[in-house]
Write a protein that holds these residues in place. Structure first.
Motif: not given
Length: 612
Positions: A387-394
């Motif tokens: 997202k614009t100000d959120f990232e998640a890497y699984l």
């Protein structure tokens, strides 16, 4: 291993069909003599071996990895070496094993003894020296082979209730020394009477054409009969599902005990062919968290009890399952009547059986469960969410089954928040490997404050210290989380709170047996250090946020200076200093009063009060 078991089983099935001796061969092939040394290890206590918990019992985020041996609600019972060997490891691990010992034995196994009150004198003195040398109460020490040899039955410690223990008992494990893998001690011939087969309470059926997290399984009530368990009033389960699996709720008990223990194994057969099984005979601590794949995790998190899958989830890479077809599920490719048998056993080979019939019915094929609109996070693949100000890497081994994206962003309500509040799913979805997360702050942060930020997860005391990363000339906060949930970045500029000893210039601690501090901080306590007369003083922190010093020879009678430093997660510090006196103390003698009205007793003489 799974490939080898599959080939072996198919060969046995082929041979049995050819010779007509299927039942005999299958039971013989999987009932092999014990490969574990019998009666090599003795009961580590002098009392009878009664269990409060067994190996494989279901616990939050792990299987129980040993035996919890009852100590009759007492502490300080003598603990003995289960066999000859040498003390190879000793430690004090708060909120976990507490005080513990590991002994290596010449047969390739090790034994662990945990929640101890104290070690035997020579070992106690050695650990105490190491604590003061390292200036740390919590220590873990690897010890040379020649330093502490032990013989079978030698006194090594006192039983206790330290660490994560909820009551007095001895936690006892057997491990492979080479791999450090925990073994099921009940396979080694200990004197634990168990002639009671496990009880099966519930059966659940799942649609395995979709993820297990997005369905409510079909439940079936069970009834125990002389010939085994059945599904009453339902001779045949008719279903419109073509790919299915089952889960059970089952517990084991021992003679003379009503305590519900974990089961050792369960296996499922379709038309007398084994499809899948799990066996809790040996488990690596690194893989113990795979219990979250064996359970119906969302059902467990909702407080509705434990269900154990008989077939592994697609992202389960643990060792406890053995599958004998492609993936351990059942495929119903026709409308014929099929027999299903589920066996549940304990380590003493006491088994309970559940038998029923199942049949595919095309008229019931309308899927009752809403299928997800998009695949979401997929097990065994790298998954990225941006997202614009959120990232998640699984990472590839992060999840066990398909999980849909559920994301919300809202403005944080806390006055010390420096980011929005980001919600990615919730903690009712299990995570195996940590998620890498990045958050972009919503406020400008002064340079001198940039190390004063922490991440709060799920609005609780779960806090994480992030690192700064630059992305396209913009600064982001980067961290790892072992759970889904809500995340917000908070600024902590306040030093920890620390209670006072007293207000006097020199505080009188002569009546006291100990000193207790309960530091508190919104980002958590990272470091606690006390000095008595400029020398490190050992405080314990075994079960909670309290730090305790019990007066001993380190504090002789006299006047002393005490200095305490407390540091929080982001580096804020509180330092307090006191002068106190400690001298022999005799409690004042209280004057005895007569129970009769109008009389008082002083110096053993009775004086009668005169009426006016």
């Amino acid at each position: 291993m799974r490939f080898f078991n599959t080939i072996l089983f198919r060969f046995i099935v082929y041979l049995s069909r050819y010779t007509g001796t299927y039942l005999f061969i299958t039971s013989f092939a999987f009932s092999q003599p014990s490969k574990y040394p019998q009666h090599y290890f003795r009961n580590p206590l002098d009392i009878s071996m009664e269990l409060a918990a067994n190996f494989g019992e279901l616990r939050p985020n792990h299987w129980h990895m040993g035996l919890d041996i009852r100590t009759n609600q007492k502490v300080n019972l003598p603990v003995h070496a289960a066999a000859e060997g040498y003390i190879a490891y000793v430690g004090i691990r708060p909120q976990s094993f507490g005080r513990f010992i590991i002994i290596n034995h010449p047969n390739g196994y090790s034994t662990l003894y945990a929640h101890l009150n104290d070690f035997y004198l020579k070992l106690h003195q050695y650990v105490l020296e190491q604590q003061h040398e390292r200036e740390s109460w919590a220590v873990e020490l690897e010890i040379e082979k020649e330093k502490f040899p032990v013989h079978k039955g030698q006194f090594i410690a006192y039983s206790g209730n330290t660490g994560g223990s909820q009551g007095p008992h001895l936690h006892f494990e057997i491990r492979e020394t080479k791999t450090d893998r925990s073994m099921n001690p009940l396979l080694f011939g200990f004197p634990v009477k168990d002639g009671v087969p496990p009880s099966i309470y519930k059966l659940a059926m799942y649609d395995r054409s979709i993820g297990t997290y997005y369905q409510a399984p079909n439940f079936f009530l069970l009834k125990k009969t002389d010939s085994g368990y059945i599904i009453p009033k339902m001779p045949v389960i008719k279903t419109g599902l073509s790919k299915i699996s089952f889960a059970i709720q089952a517990f084991d008990k021992f003679y003379g005990s009503q305590n519900p223990n974990g089961i050792y194994t369960s296996r499922i057969f379709l038309d007398e062919e084994r499809i899948s099984e799990f066996i809790l005979d040996k488990i690596d601590y690194a893989e113990s968290e795979y219990i979250n794949a064996q359970l119906d995790y969302r059902l467990y998190k909702s407080g509705k009890g434990y269900l154990q899958h008989l077939s592994p989830l697609p992202g389960d890479a643990g060792r406890v399952y053995h599958i004998y077809n492609e993936d351990g599920t059942i495929l119903l490719n026709d409308t014929l009547l099929h027999s299903v048998t589920i066996e549940v056993g304990d380590a003493d080979e006491n088994f309970s059986k559940l038998n029923f019939k199942i049949q595919y019915d095309d008229s019931l094929s309308v899927n009752k469960f809403k299928r997800p609109a998009e695949p979401g996070f997929i097990p065994n693949y790298v998954n990225v969410f941006e997202k614009t100000d959120f990232e998640a890497y699984l990472p590839e081994g992060c999840i066990y089954d398909t999980i849909q994206h559920v994301y919300y962003r809202s403005n944080a309500v806390s006055i010390n928040a420096v980011s929005a509040l980001h919600q990615l799913n919730d903690n009712s979805f299990p995570v195996h490997e940590e998620i890498s997360i990045r958050i972009k702050p919503t406020k400008e942060i002064r340079t001198e404050w940039q190390d004063k930020i922490f991440i709060q997860r799920n609005g609780s005391n779960a806090v994480i210290k992030p690192e700064w990363q630059t992305n396209n000339s913009e600064k982001w906060l980067s961290f790892k989380s072992g759970a889904f949930g809500s995340f917000v970045a908070l600024l902590d500029l306040a030093p920890p709170l620390l209670n006072d000893l007293g207000k006097a210039d020199t505080i009188n601690l002569s009546p006291s047996s100990r000193i207790l501090f309960s530091p508190a901080d919104i980002s958590g306590i990272k470091n606690f250090r006390a000095e008595l007369d400029n020398k490190w003083l050992m405080f314990t922190n075994d079960k909670s946020r309290n730090w305790i010093y019990n007066f001993d020879e380190r504090c002789p009678y006299g006047v002393h200076h005490l200095k305490v430093l407390v540091e929080d997660l982001v580096g804020n510090k509180t330092i307090k200093e006191w002068w106190f006196r400690k001298f022999p103390y005799t409690p004042p003698v209280k004057k005895k009063k007569s129970r009769k009205k109008g009389k008082s007793t002083t110096n053993k003489k009775t004086v009668t009060k005169k009426k006016k």
